[in-house]
Design a protein around this motif. Structure first.
Motif, PDB file in Angstrom:
ATOM      1  N   PRO A 268      33.827  41.339  38.361  1.00  0.00           N
ATOM      2  CA  PRO A 268      34.295  42.733  38.393  1.00  0.00           C
ATOM      3  C   PRO A 268      35.258  42.923  39.565  1.00  0.00           C
ATOM      4  O   PRO A 268      35.093  42.324  40.635  1.00  0.00           O
ATOM      5  CB  PRO A 268      33.002  43.529  38.600  1.00  0.00           C
ATOM      6  N   LEU A 269      36.254  43.768  39.365  1.00  0.00           N
ATOM      7  CA  LEU A 269      37.261  44.019  40.391  1.00  0.00           C
ATOM      8  C   LEU A 269      37.207  45.485  40.786  1.00  0.00           C
ATOM      9  O   LEU A 269      37.423  46.375  39.950  1.00  0.00           O
ATOM     10  CB  LEU A 269      38.658  43.673  39.874  1.00  0.00           C
ATOM     11  N   THR A 270      36.914  45.703  42.033  1.00  0.00           N
ATOM     12  CA  THR A 270      36.916  47.059  42.581  1.00  0.00           C
ATOM     13  C   THR A 270      37.625  47.025  43.925  1.00  0.00           C
ATOM     14  O   THR A 270      37.949  45.951  44.453  1.00  0.00           O
ATOM     15  CB  THR A 270      35.481  47.587  42.750  1.00  0.00           C
ATOM     16  N   ALA A 271      37.830  48.201  44.481  1.00  0.00           N
ATOM     17  CA  ALA A 271      38.475  48.268  45.795  1.00  0.00           C
ATOM     18  C   ALA A 271      37.624  47.626  46.870  1.00  0.00           C
ATOM     19  O   ALA A 271      38.138  47.194  47.909  1.00  0.00           O
ATOM     20  CB  ALA A 271      38.764  49.725  46.151  1.00  0.00           C
ATOM     21  N   GLU A 272      36.292  47.542  46.661  1.00  0.00           N
ATOM     22  CA  GLU A 272      35.398  46.972  47.658  1.00  0.00           C
ATOM     23  C   GLU A 272      35.105  45.496  47.415  1.00  0.00           C
ATOM     24  O   GLU A 272      34.266  44.908  48.099  1.00  0.00           O
ATOM     25  CB  GLU A 272      34.069  47.741  47.676  1.00  0.00           C
ATOM     26  N   THR A 273      35.756  44.884  46.426  1.00  0.00           N
ATOM     27  CA  THR A 273      35.509  43.470  46.157  1.00  0.00           C
ATOM     28  C   THR A 273      35.838  42.648  47.403  1.00  0.00           C
ATOM     29  O   THR A 273      36.985  42.646  47.860  1.00  0.00           O
ATOM     30  CB  THR A 273      36.349  42.990  44.967  1.00  0.00           C
ATOM     31  N   PRO A 274      34.880  41.920  47.989  1.00  0.00           N
ATOM     32  CA  PRO A 274      35.106  41.308  49.307  1.00  0.00           C
ATOM     33  C   PRO A 274      36.139  40.186  49.317  1.00  0.00           C
ATOM     34  O   PRO A 274      36.893  40.056  50.276  1.00  0.00           O
ATOM     35  CB  PRO A 274      33.709  40.794  49.700  1.00  0.00           C
ATOM     36  N   TRP A 275      36.199  39.383  48.247  1.00  0.00           N
ATOM     37  CA  TRP A 275      37.078  38.221  48.308  1.00  0.00           C
ATOM     38  C   TRP A 275      38.556  38.577  48.225  1.00  0.00           C
ATOM     39  O   TRP A 275      39.413  37.739  48.507  1.00  0.00           O
ATOM     40  CB  TRP A 275      36.720  37.227  47.206  1.00  0.00           C
ATOM     41  N   LEU A 276      38.890  39.802  47.847  1.00  0.00           N
ATOM     42  CA  LEU A 276      40.299  40.190  47.775  1.00  0.00           C
ATOM     43  C   LEU A 276      40.970  40.163  49.143  1.00  0.00           C
ATOM     44  O   LEU A 276      42.199  40.057  49.241  1.00  0.00           O
ATOM     45  CB  LEU A 276      40.433  41.575  47.156  1.00  0.00           C
ATOM     46  N   ASP A 277      40.177  40.260  50.236  1.00  0.00           N
ATOM     47  CA  ASP A 277      40.770  40.173  51.570  1.00  0.00           C
ATOM     48  C   ASP A 277      41.391  38.808  51.825  1.00  0.00           C
ATOM     49  O   ASP A 277      42.326  38.684  52.624  1.00  0.00           O
ATOM     50  CB  ASP A 277      39.698  40.454  52.632  1.00  0.00           C
TER      51      ASP A 277
ATOM     52  N   ASP B 292      43.053  37.165  49.670  1.00  0.00           N
ATOM     53  CA  ASP B 292      44.264  37.054  48.839  1.00  0.00           C
ATOM     54  C   ASP B 292      44.959  38.405  48.817  1.00  0.00           C
ATOM     55  O   ASP B 292      44.929  39.124  47.816  1.00  0.00           O
ATOM     56  CB  ASP B 292      43.876  36.598  47.431  1.00  0.00           C
ATOM     57  N   PRO B 293      45.612  38.790  49.920  1.00  0.00           N
ATOM     58  CA  PRO B 293      46.193  40.143  49.990  1.00  0.00           C
ATOM     59  C   PRO B 293      47.286  40.387  48.956  1.00  0.00           C
ATOM     60  O   PRO B 293      47.385  41.489  48.410  1.00  0.00           O
ATOM     61  CB  PRO B 293      46.741  40.217  51.421  1.00  0.00           C
ATOM     62  N   ASP B 294      48.111  39.371  48.675  1.00  0.00           N
ATOM     63  CA  ASP B 294      49.161  39.574  47.662  1.00  0.00           C
ATOM     64  C   ASP B 294      48.541  39.860  46.303  1.00  0.00           C
ATOM     65  O   ASP B 294      48.968  40.766  45.581  1.00  0.00           O
ATOM     66  CB  ASP B 294      50.058  38.331  47.583  1.00  0.00           C
ATOM     67  N   GLY B 295      47.538  39.067  45.946  1.00  0.00           N
ATOM     68  CA  GLY B 295      46.874  39.297  44.674  1.00  0.00           C
ATOM     69  C   GLY B 295      46.156  40.627  44.641  1.00  0.00           C
ATOM     70  O   GLY B 295      46.125  41.299  43.608  1.00  0.00           O
ATOM     71  N   SER B 296      45.598  41.043  45.772  1.00  0.00           N
ATOM     72  CA  SER B 296      44.893  42.321  45.829  1.00  0.00           C
ATOM     73  C   SER B 296      45.832  43.480  45.540  1.00  0.00           C
ATOM     74  O   SER B 296      45.501  44.384  44.769  1.00  0.00           O
ATOM     75  CB  SER B 296      44.246  42.483  47.202  1.00  0.00           C
ATOM     76  N   ARG B 297      47.021  43.466  46.125  1.00  0.00           N
ATOM     77  CA  ARG B 297      47.974  44.556  45.886  1.00  0.00           C
ATOM     78  C   ARG B 297      48.437  44.570  44.435  1.00  0.00           C
ATOM     79  O   ARG B 297      48.560  45.636  43.817  1.00  0.00           O
ATOM     80  CB  ARG B 297      49.167  44.399  46.823  1.00  0.00           C
ATOM     81  N   ALA B 298      48.702  43.405  43.897  1.00  0.00           N
ATOM     82  CA  ALA B 298      49.168  43.348  42.507  1.00  0.00           C
ATOM     83  C   ALA B 298      48.092  43.820  41.536  1.00  0.00           C
ATOM     84  O   ALA B 298      48.378  44.534  40.567  1.00  0.00           O
ATOM     85  CB  ALA B 298      49.611  41.925  42.157  1.00  0.00           C
ATOM     86  N   LEU B 299      46.851  43.439  41.781  1.00  0.00           N
ATOM     87  CA  LEU B 299      45.771  43.865  40.896  1.00  0.00           C
ATOM     88  C   LEU B 299      45.565  45.368  40.963  1.00  0.00           C
ATOM     89  O   LEU B 299      45.264  46.013  39.958  1.00  0.00           O
ATOM     90  CB  LEU B 299      44.481  43.134  41.272  1.00  0.00           C
ATOM     91  N   ALA B 300      45.720  45.923  42.144  1.00  0.00           N
ATOM     92  CA  ALA B 300      45.581  47.371  42.277  1.00  0.00           C
ATOM     93  C   ALA B 300      46.663  48.095  41.494  1.00  0.00           C
ATOM     94  O   ALA B 300      46.414  49.131  40.863  1.00  0.00           O
ATOM     95  CB  ALA B 300      45.630  47.761  43.755  1.00  0.00           C
ATOM     96  N   GLU B 301      47.866  47.564  41.495  1.00  0.00           N
ATOM     97  CA  GLU B 301      48.972  48.216  40.782  1.00  0.00           C
ATOM     98  C   GLU B 301      48.801  48.122  39.273  1.00  0.00           C
ATOM     99  O   GLU B 301      49.238  49.006  38.536  1.00  0.00           O
ATOM    100  CB  GLU B 301      50.293  47.588  41.204  1.00  0.00           C
ATOM    101  N   THR B 302      48.200  47.048  38.792  1.00  0.00           N
ATOM    102  CA  THR B 302      48.024  46.895  37.343  1.00  0.00           C
ATOM    103  C   THR B 302      46.781  47.605  36.833  1.00  0.00           C
ATOM    104  O   THR B 302      46.618  47.766  35.622  1.00  0.00           O
ATOM    105  CB  THR B 302      47.921  45.407  36.968  1.00  0.00           C
ATOM    106  N   GLY B 303      45.882  47.999  37.719  1.00  0.00           N
ATOM    107  CA  GLY B 303      44.655  48.650  37.287  1.00  0.00           C
ATOM    108  C   GLY B 303      43.648  47.693  36.698  1.00  0.00           C
ATOM    109  O   GLY B 303      42.767  48.111  35.926  1.00  0.00           O
ATOM    110  N   ALA B 304      43.727  46.410  37.045  1.00  0.00           N
ATOM    111  CA  ALA B 304      42.773  45.436  36.512  1.00  0.00           C
ATOM    112  C   ALA B 304      41.383  45.708  37.073  1.00  0.00           C
ATOM    113  O   ALA B 304      41.216  45.927  38.273  1.00  0.00           O
ATOM    114  CB  ALA B 304      43.226  44.026  36.872  1.00  0.00           C
ATOM    115  N   HIS B 305      40.390  45.683  36.189  1.00  0.00           N
ATOM    116  CA  HIS B 305      39.028  45.961  36.631  1.00  0.00           C
ATOM    117  C   HIS B 305      38.061  44.822  36.348  1.00  0.00           C
ATOM    118  O   HIS B 305      36.925  44.833  36.809  1.00  0.00           O
ATOM    119  CB  HIS B 305      38.495  47.243  35.991  1.00  0.00           C
ATOM    120  N   THR B 306      38.488  43.831  35.541  1.00  0.00           N
ATOM    121  CA  THR B 306      37.623  42.690  35.249  1.00  0.00           C
ATOM    122  C   THR B 306      38.471  41.428  35.184  1.00  0.00           C
ATOM    123  O   THR B 306      39.574  41.443  34.625  1.00  0.00           O
ATOM    124  CB  THR B 306      36.876  42.849  33.915  1.00  0.00           C
TER     125      THR B 306
END
Length: 702
Positions: A251-260, A262-276
C-alpha cells in the motif's frame, strides 16, 4: 381459467394481502438489490444491497445519485426510455460506487416499467430496478483477460524492447493504471542474467512503461524515462523483491516509510495518485532478468493477493520471452560481428572505378559485397547473400566470399567464376546433409545468390553474370537508365545444373552501376526509385547510397541489406604506355629500351626501372620464343606498376624450378621473385602475361 380471470383468494386472506406478503418477502430476503422508482426516477422503496448498510439514506435520491454512476446522464436517459414504454432493460452493465462505501463497483442493472390502471399504454407509475453487484465477477474476468492478453501478445518478437512493450500493453489499462518493466542492463545487450539475489548496485534499464488515460504523467519515477538506467534504492520493495525473488504487495500512503529512501519516486507517485504497488521480479531458473512494477491510482480498486498471483504468472511468461529474445540478440551480435570481420574493412582504391557501399545491419547476417582489383586495371564488383539469420549464415557467407576472391585472382570470366563457386556451394550443401540427424543444421535449407561483374576501363565494357540474384542497375552519365539484360542463373545451392550466361554492356565514362542485395529490389517500384536516385551526376556515390537508404521501408532496414555503387572511368593516357612489337629476336632488347625511357619519364626510381627491364625482357623473350603474333607490350602506372605482354598463343607458361645444370627454365622464376603478383589471362585473341610491382611509398591494390 382464462388469463384475464383473477384467482380466488384463500379463506381469511384480505384483498391485496397476498401481493403485500410477496413484496415483503422479495424486498426482505432476495439477494438482488430491488429498487422502486417514481416517475422522477427517485427511490421510493429499496432493499439493502450492501450488507450492514440501511436503505434510509437512499430513499428520496435519484437513482444515479444513489449509486454515483460513472455515466449518470447516459444511465438516466436509458431509464427514461423504459419509463416511456420503449421496453425493459435487462443486464445492463454500469460502473459506479456506493454512496456510503469507498471503491469502484460494477453493477448489472435491469429495469421494468410499472404500469398504472390504464395499462401499458397509459401513464407509468414508475420503475422497478433490479441491481446485482458483479464487481468480483468482473474482476475475475479482467484478470483472465489480462492473462490471456499476455499469452497472446508476449513472445511473438525476438527483440527485448518490443517484448517488454507488448507486455506493458497487455497489462495497461485492463489490469493496472501504471506499469514499468526494468531489465538488467547487461541482459539487454545479450549477456547471461545474474543469478539471484540481484546485487544492490546492479544497473537496471527501463525497457518499457505505460499508463492509462486517467493518469496524466507517463513517468512513474521521475528522472528515469524509457531507456534510462537506475540502481535500486536500498530498503525499498524493489530492492527486497530483487533480493529474495518474492513479489510484494505494497500500500502507498503519505506515511509509507520506505518512500524516504526514494525521494524522486515518492514525488512522482504522489503526482500520479498511486495508492497500491505490486512489484514482481522477472526470474527464470533462479536468474534475475529484471523487475515488473504495477500501480493502481485514483479511484481504482487496490490490488489484492489474487492480483499478485496473476502478476507473478504474467511475469513468468514475460521472463521466458525476454530470455528468448536475449539469446537471439546475443547470437545476432555474434553473427553481425563475424559478418563485419569477413567484409572489406575499408574502401579499396581501384585504377579506373570509384566505389562506395552501404551495409545495413539487420536480421540478415549473410549478405556481402566486394570490390576486387584484377589485372589490366579491371575491377570485379560482387554482391551476394546467404538466406537466413544467425552465425551459420555468416559463416557460409565467409566461405563463399573467400572462394570467390580466390577464383577472381585466376582471371576467369564471370560465368566461369560463378560455375566454380556453385561447385563449392554444392560441396558445402553435401557436407551439411551428411551431418547427424541430431544436428539442427542437418535439416536447414541452404539458399544463396551472387552477382559478379567485371569492368574493363580500356574497352569501357562491363560483363556480368548472376546466380539467383538480381541484376545490377545501370544509369548513364546523362541520368538515363542503361538496359542490362543478364540471364538469370540458378541459385548457388539449387540442384539445377544449368550453365550461367553472361551479358556485356558498353558504358560511357561516368556511368553508375548499382549492385543491390535482393532485399533492396523487392519490386519494380524499388528499381524505379533507385534508378531515379542515381540520376544525379553531381552527387557523390556515398550521398547517392544514403539517398537510396533514406527512402527504404522500415522492414527492409530491419532485415539488412548491402548496396555497392560504382562509377566508371578510364585510365589516363599519361599513365599508360602501349607498344606493338615485332616477332623478332631483337625485340627483347628494344622492349628494354622503351621501358627504361618511359619509366624514367614517369620519374620512377632506378631499382624499379632495373627490375622492370628484367621482367619485361623475360616476358617478351618468352612470347617471341613460344608465342605467336600479334605481340604487344603495355605498362600501367597506378598505385602499382603493371606490365602486360600479349601474344596470340593460348598456351600458358608454367613456373619451373630449374636445376643447376639446366640452361633454361628460370625466366618465370625470376619474374615471380621481382613482382608482387603475376599471372596469365586468356581471351578470344590469345593470352596476356602480367605482373604487378609495388612502388616505394605507395599502397598495393590487393
Amino acid at each position: 381459467m382464462s388469463y384475464a380471470e383473477t384467482p380466488a383468494m384463500p379463506p381469511g386472506v384480505p384483498p391485496g394481502g397476498l401481493d403485500d406478503a410477496l413484496l415483503k418477502v422479495l424486498f426482505a430476503q432476495t439477494a438482488v438489490g430491488l429498487f422502486v422508482l417514481d416517475p422522477q426516477l427517485r427511490l421510493v422503496r429499496a432493499n439493502s444491497l450492501v450488507e450492514g448498510v440501511g436503505t434510509e439514506g437512499y430513499i428520496g435520491l435519484r437513482f444515479t445519485e444513489a449509486f454515483r454512476l460513472d455515466d449518470p446522464d447516459g444511465s438516466e436517459q436509458l431509464l427514461k426510455r423504459v419509463l416511456a414504454g420503449e421496453g425493459p432493460v435487462r443486464d445492463h452493465l454500469v460502473r459506479g460506487r456506493f454512496r456510503h462505501t469507498p471503491g469502484d463497483r460494477v453493477f448489472l442493472v435491469s429495469a421494468y416499467r410499472l404500469d398504472g390502471p390504464d395499462g401499458p399504454g397509459g401513464t407509468g407509475l414508475g420503475l422497478l430496478s433490479a441491481v446485482v453487484d458483479v464487481t468480483e465477477r468482473e474482476r475475475a474476468r479482467a484478470r483472465e483477460s489480462a492473462l490471456a492478453a499476455v499469452r497472446d501478445a508476449v513472445g511473438g518478437s525476438l527483440d527485448v524492447a518490443a517484448t517488454c512493450r507488448a507486455f506493458i500493453d497487455a497489462l495497461v489499462p485492463g489490469f493496472a493504471d501504471l506499469a514499468v518493466v526494468e531489465v538488467v542492463d547487461e541482459v539487454l545487450r545479450g549477456a547471461d542474467p545474474p543469478v539471484g539475489p540481484l546485487p544492490p548496485d546492479t544497473p537496471l534499464r527501463r525497457a518499457a512503461s505505460g499508463r492509462c488515460e486517467a493518469v496524466e504523467r507517463d513517468e512513474v519515477i521521475r528522472g528515469h524515462p524509457v531507456g534510462g538506467t537506475r540502481r535500486l534504492p536500498p530498503r525499498t520493495p524493489y530492492a527486497l523483491a530483487a533480493a529474495d525473488l518474492r513479489p510484494r504487495l505494497v500500500p502507498l500512503t503519505a506515511e509509507t516509510p520506505w518512500l524516504d529512501a526514494d525521494p524522486d519516486g515518492s514525488r512522482a507517485l504522489a503526482e500520479t495518485g498511486a495508492h497500491t504497488l505490486v512489484v514482481v521480479p522477472l526470474t527464470l531458473r533462479g536468474a534475475v532478468l529484471g523487475l515488473l512494477s504495477l500501480y493502481r491510482c485514483g479511484a481504482a480498486e487496490p490490488f489484492d493477493e489474487e492480483d499478485v498471483s496473476l502478476a507473478g504468472t504474467a511475469a513468468t511468461r514475460a521472463a521466458l520471452a525476454i530470455d528468448n529474445a536475449r539469446r537471439y540478440e546475443r547470437e545476432h551480435v555474434i553473427a553481425s560481428t563475424v559478418q563485419r570481420r569477413l567484409l572489406p574493412q575499408a574502401e579499396r582504391h581501384q585504377a579506373a572505378v570509384e566505389t562506395a557501399h552501404v551495409l545495413l545491419p539487420g536480421r540478415d547476417s549473410g549478405c556481402w559485397f566486394d570490390t576486387i582489383a584484377l589485372s589490366g586495371a579491371r575491377t570485379a564488383l560482387v554482391v551476394g547473400g546467404v538466406a537466413g539469420e544467425g552465425l551459420q549464415s555468416a559463416i557460409a557467407m565467409g566461405q563463399l566470399r573467400t572462394v570467390i576472391q580466390a577464383l577472381a585472382g585466376l582471371d576467369l570470366e564471370p560465368e566461369e567464376v560463378l560455375a566454380r563457386l556453385k561447385e563449392t556451394a554444392d560441396r558445402l550443401a553435401d557436407e551439411r546433409a551428411a551431418l547427424p540427424p541430431s544436428d539442427s543444421l542437418q535439416g536447414e535449407e541452404l539458399r544463396a545468390g551472387c552477382v559478379y561483374g567485371v569492368y574493363d576501363p580500356f574497352t569501357r565494357t562491363c560483363t556480368v553474370a548472376r546466380a539467383g540474384h538480381p541484376a545490377p542497375l545501370v544509369v548513364g552519365p546523362d541520368g538515363r537508365a542503361v538496359p542490362l539484360d543478364v540471364p538469370e542463373g540458378a541459385g548457388l545451392f539449387d540442384t539445377d545444373g544449368a550453365l550461367f550466361a553472361p551479358a556485356t554492356v558498353t558504358l560511357e565514362e561516368g556511368s553508375v552501376l548499382a549492385f543491390c542485395s535482393a532485399e533492396l529490389l523487392a519490386d519494380e517500384r524499388a528499381e524505379e526509385h533507385i534508378t531515379r536516385t542515381l540520376a544525379h551526376p553531381g552527387r557523390s556515390l556515398q550521398q547517392l547510397g544514403d539517398d537510396i537508404v533514406y527512402a527504404l521501408p522500415d522492414d527492409t532496414r530491419s532485415a539488412g541489406a548491402a548496396l555497392l555503387l560504382a562509377r566508371t572511368g578510364t585510365v589516363s593516357e599519361h599513365r599508360v604506355a602501349t607498344w606493338d612489337l615485332a616477332q623478332d629476336r631483337t625485340t627483347p632488347a628494344t622492349a628494354r629500351l622503351l621501358v627504361r625511357d618511359r619509366l624514367q619519364g614517369w620519374g620512377l626510381d632506378e631499382d624499379t626501372v632495373d627490375s622492370t627491364e628484367l621482367i619485361v625482357s623475360e616476358l617478351v623473350t618468352n612470347a617471341v620464343r613460344y608465342g605467336t603474333p600479334p605481340l604487344r607490350l603495355r605498362l600501367l602506372l597506378d598505385t602499382t606498376l603493371t606490365c602486360e605482354v600479349h601474344d596470340g598463343s593460348t598456351a600458358s607458361p608454367h613456373l619451373r624450378h630449374a636445376r643447376t645444370v639446366d640452361e633454361g627454365g628460370r625466366g618465370l622464376f625470376i619474374v615471380s621473385s621481382l613482382a608482387a603478383h603475376w599471372g596469365a589471362r586468356h581471351g578470344p585473341d590469345g593470352k596476356v602475361l602480367w605482373t604487378e610491382q609495388d612502388l616505394p611509398g605507395a599502397g598495393t591494390t590487393r
